[in-house]
Design a protein around this motif. Structure first.
Motif, short mmCIF file in Angstrom:
data_model
loop_
_atom_site.label_atom_id
_atom_site.label_comp_id
_atom_site.label_asym_id
_atom_site.label_seq_id
_atom_site.Cartn_x
_atom_site.Cartn_y
_atom_site.Cartn_z
N ALA A 105 -22.76 57.96 107.87
CA ALA A 105 -22.47 59.40 107.90
C ALA A 105 -21.72 59.89 106.65
CB ALA A 105 -21.65 59.72 109.14
N LYS A 106 -21.04 58.97 105.96
CA LYS A 106 -20.15 59.36 104.87
C LYS A 106 -20.86 60.26 103.84
CE LYS A 106 -16.86 57.46 101.53
NZ LYS A 106 -16.30 56.21 100.95
N GLY A 107 -20.31 61.45 103.63
CA GLY A 107 -20.84 62.39 102.65
C GLY A 107 -22.04 63.17 103.12
N ILE A 108 -22.50 62.89 104.36
CA ILE A 108 -23.68 63.59 104.89
C ILE A 108 -23.31 64.45 106.08
CG2 ILE A 108 -25.98 63.31 105.90
CD1 ILE A 108 -26.22 60.65 104.41
N CYS A 109 -22.59 63.86 107.03
CA CYS A 109 -22.15 64.56 108.23
C CYS A 109 -20.98 63.80 108.84
CB CYS A 109 -23.29 64.72 109.24
SG CYS A 109 -23.94 63.13 109.82
N THR A 110 -20.41 64.30 109.90
CA THR A 110 -19.32 63.57 110.54
C THR A 110 -19.89 62.46 111.42
OG1 THR A 110 -19.28 64.99 112.50
CG2 THR A 110 -17.93 65.68 110.60
N PRO A 111 -19.13 61.40 111.66
CA PRO A 111 -19.62 60.34 112.56
C PRO A 111 -19.96 60.85 113.96
CG PRO A 111 -17.74 59.55 111.30
CD PRO A 111 -17.85 61.02 111.02
N SER A 112 -19.18 61.82 114.46
CA SER A 112 -19.47 62.35 115.80
C SER A 112 -20.79 63.12 115.81
CB SER A 112 -18.32 63.25 116.27
OG SER A 112 -18.16 64.36 115.40
N TYR A 113 -21.08 63.81 114.70
CA TYR A 113 -22.35 64.55 114.58
C TYR A 113 -23.51 63.55 114.52
CZ TYR A 113 -25.64 68.17 113.03
OH TYR A 113 -26.70 69.04 112.93
N LEU A 114 -23.31 62.46 113.77
CA LEU A 114 -24.33 61.42 113.68
C LEU A 114 -24.58 60.79 115.05
CD1 LEU A 114 -26.22 59.51 112.15
CD2 LEU A 114 -24.24 58.09 111.61
N SER A 115 -23.50 60.59 115.81
CA SER A 115 -23.64 60.01 117.14
C SER A 115 -24.52 60.89 118.02
CB SER A 115 -22.26 59.84 117.78
OG SER A 115 -22.37 59.32 119.09
N LYS A 116 -24.35 62.20 117.92
CA LYS A 116 -25.17 63.13 118.70
C LYS A 116 -26.62 63.11 118.23
CE LYS A 116 -21.37 66.26 119.89
NZ LYS A 116 -20.77 67.59 119.69
N ILE A 117 -26.80 62.96 116.91
CA ILE A 117 -28.16 62.87 116.37
C ILE A 117 -28.85 61.63 116.94
CG2 ILE A 117 -29.54 62.43 114.28
CD1 ILE A 117 -27.46 64.04 112.70
N GLU A 118 -28.14 60.50 116.91
CA GLU A 118 -28.74 59.23 117.35
C GLU A 118 -29.11 59.25 118.83
OE1 GLU A 118 -26.94 55.97 114.20
OE2 GLU A 118 -26.20 55.96 116.27
N ARG A 119 -28.40 60.02 119.62
CA ARG A 119 -28.70 60.12 121.04
C ARG A 119 -29.68 61.26 121.34
NH1 ARG A 119 -23.18 60.86 123.72
NH2 ARG A 119 -22.52 61.52 121.64
N ASN A 120 -30.20 61.87 120.26
CA ASN A 120 -31.15 62.98 120.39
C ASN A 120 -30.58 64.13 121.20
OD1 ASN A 120 -33.34 62.06 118.79
ND2 ASN A 120 -34.00 60.71 120.45
N LEU A 121 -29.26 64.34 121.08
CA LEU A 121 -28.62 65.47 121.75
C LEU A 121 -28.71 66.73 120.91
CD1 LEU A 121 -25.41 63.72 123.16
CD2 LEU A 121 -27.55 64.25 124.36
N ILE A 122 -28.84 66.52 119.60
CA ILE A 122 -29.06 67.65 118.69
C ILE A 122 -30.15 67.27 117.70
CG2 ILE A 122 -26.72 68.61 118.85
CD1 ILE A 122 -26.03 67.17 116.29
N PHE A 123 -30.80 68.25 117.14
CA PHE A 123 -31.88 68.01 116.18
C PHE A 123 -31.42 68.51 114.81
CE2 PHE A 123 -34.43 68.94 120.18
CZ PHE A 123 -34.39 67.62 120.58
N PRO A 124 -31.18 67.60 113.87
CA PRO A 124 -30.62 67.98 112.57
C PRO A 124 -31.64 68.69 111.69
CG PRO A 124 -31.20 65.66 112.59
CD PRO A 124 -31.43 66.15 113.98
N SER A 125 -31.14 69.28 110.63
CA SER A 125 -32.01 69.94 109.66
C SER A 125 -32.78 68.90 108.87
CB SER A 125 -31.18 70.79 108.70
OG SER A 125 -30.36 69.94 107.90
N GLU A 126 -33.85 69.35 108.20
CA GLU A 126 -34.65 68.42 107.38
C GLU A 126 -33.82 67.83 106.25
OE1 GLU A 126 -38.48 69.49 106.03
OE2 GLU A 126 -39.06 70.47 107.92
N ASP A 127 -32.87 68.62 105.70
CA ASP A 127 -32.04 68.12 104.61
C ASP A 127 -31.19 66.93 105.07
OD1 ASP A 127 -33.03 70.00 102.92
OD2 ASP A 127 -31.35 71.41 103.14
N ILE A 128 -30.56 67.04 106.24
CA ILE A 128 -29.72 65.94 106.76
C ILE A 128 -30.59 64.73 107.09
CG2 ILE A 128 -28.32 65.21 108.72
CD1 ILE A 128 -26.93 67.88 108.66
N VAL A 129 -31.74 64.98 107.69
CA VAL A 129 -32.65 63.87 108.01
C VAL A 129 -33.05 63.13 106.73
CG1 VAL A 129 -34.96 63.26 108.83
CG2 VAL A 129 -33.55 64.87 110.13
N THR A 130 -33.38 63.88 105.68
CA THR A 130 -33.77 63.26 104.41
C THR A 130 -32.65 62.41 103.83
OG1 THR A 130 -35.29 65.09 103.92
CG2 THR A 130 -34.59 63.72 102.06
#
Length: 431
Positions: free
Chosen positions: A22-47
């Motif tokens: 997550a460092k420099g991209i998003c917060t670890p808690s935000y990444l945790s939500k992404i990994e559990r498919n609780l939120i759908f990130p933007s294409e920029d973050i996915v890239t």
């Protein structure tokens, strides 16, 4: 985009912490939500996440029902072909194809099934056990999201892994877990047949004779009805082994003859190697050493895969050891050790220890304590207590012959202890 399961699976595979990814991209808690498919990130973050993980974004398949259906159909067909055929070279071919054509699906269920099938193919094709162990560990962290069939597939993979690494009791534990799941899963007949066959194999190895024959015959019925003659042959061999273990020698011989008949009638001559090996084993247990040696040599002549001859080589060593033919024991031990070193296959380590012990036993100096103790520790580690018992007994007799009576007594005690463990005897009254 629904890609959390892809990011999580790859991060776990690379043993990367969420904080690092997550460092420099998003917060670890935000990444945790992404990994559990609780939120759908933007294409920029996915890239950015894909780039850090080294994932090729071009492999990502957007939600497309037809594409997913086509891939799933191909995947299931390939899995069925591999499991039914049980052919190493065919499995390697299919594994290579799947690894080269591994699209990343937003469909989490399809992606997890793909990972489970690929792991099974790696086990069947004799992949590196360290890598397979790592794959099982990685999937453990994803397993809470598995559906019932995926849980079944995962436990079957673990059972196969433990069987391949000679941890028989763990293998049986997972196969018996799998049996508890079967009634809740709509398994096809071919998959039930394969499961029955493998349970027959592990029960035979554990000397559960009647249960082994029951499961093997269930598999035999399906294979025979569907004209899968190579698998029919395998069932007859397995039934022969169970009869041999229960000292029903004529029944064992008859089963092996049926297997040989299939080899001749259906032109599967390559399989004669395993039939001749088992005829050799039967002759050996009946005390016909010369006949056993003849069968083992015929077995080696028919075995074409690199690792196949090693078990027959060991059996030749044992027969010549019984006859106290030191020269031929050492010739065949050298052959076996050379083959092991050439193959560099950790799953064959037990053979290395066997050959070393017999080579030392028939050397001028006699049985090496250090070599035998090293082998004993190895077999303790893999929980193969039959050989712990066997080599403690060999060491006890060696000490006794050299008048080291105290050491001999200690080794006899250990041999008795591990014989009871091997035979599942808890108290002397049970003998």
């Amino acid at each position: 985009m629904k890609v959390g399961h892809l990011i999580r699976a790859e991060r776990i595979r690379q043993e990367m912490k969420q904080l690092v990814l997550a460092k420099g991209i998003c917060t670890p808690s935000y990444l945790s939500k992404i990994e559990r498919n609780l939120i759908f990130p933007s294409e920029d973050i996915v890239t950015l996440l894909f780039n850090r993980l080294g994932i090729d974004p071009s492999k990502l398949q957007k939600n497309n029902q037809q594409t997913e259906n086509d891939f799933e159909k191909m995947l299931e067909t390939t899995y069925k072909e591999v499991i039914i055929n049980q052919n190493v070279s065919f499995t390697k071919q299919k594994l290579e194809y799947l690894e080269q054509h591994s699209p990343l699906f937003e469909n989490r269920t399809l992606y997890y099934t793909y990972l489970l099938f690929v792991l099974r193919f790696r086990i069947i094709s004799g992949g590196k056990m360290d890598e397979i162990k790592k794959g099982i560990k990685d999937l453990e962290e994803l397993s809470k999201d598995f559906n019932p069939r995926q849980t079944y597939l995962y436990k079957v993979n673990k059972a196969f892994y433990y069987y391949s690494t000679e941890k028989r009791s763990k293998s049986i534990e997972y196969f018996e877990d799998v049996l508890l799941l079967v009634d809740d899963i709509a398994l096809e007949a071919w998959e039930k047949a394969e499961l029955n066959y493998m349970i027959g194999v592990v029960y035979t190895a554990d000397s559960r004779i009647f249960a082994s024959i029951e499961y093997t015959r269930r598999a035999l019925e399906y294979f025979r009805e569907n004209f899968l003659m190579k698998r029919v042959l395998e069932c007859y061999i397995l039934i022969g082994i169970t009869h041999k273990k229960s000292e029903q020698f004529q029944d064992a011989y008859d089963s092996y003859l049926k297997a040989m008949q299939i080899c001749d009638e259906f032109n599967v001559h390559r399989e004669k190697g395993i039939v001749y090996h088992n005829l050799g084993s039967l002759s050996s247990i009946m005390g016909n050493n010369e006949e056993a040696i003849s069968y083992y040599k015929q077995s080696i002549a028919y075995k074409t895969y690199d690792s196949d001859p090693i078990i027959s080589i060991l059996c030749l060593v044992i027969e010549y050891s019984k006859m106290n033919n030191k020269a031929l024991v050492n010739v065949w031990c050298a052959e076996g050790i050379s083959l092991f070193l050439k193959l560099k296959d950790k799953s064959l380590t037990s053979y290395y220890h066997h050959f070393n012990i017999f080579e030392s036993l028939h050397s001028e100096r006699g049985l090496s304590e250090s070599i035998t103790e090293e082998a004993i520790e190895y077999f303790k580690k893999v929980q193969d207590y039959r050989y712990v018992h066997k080599y403690y007994l060999a060491l006890a007799e060696w000490h006794f012959s050299n008048r080291k009576y105290k050491l001999s007594s200690i080794c006899y005690q250990e041999a008795n202890k591990y014989e009871n463990i091997f035979r599942k005897i808890k108290k002397w009254e049970d003998l």
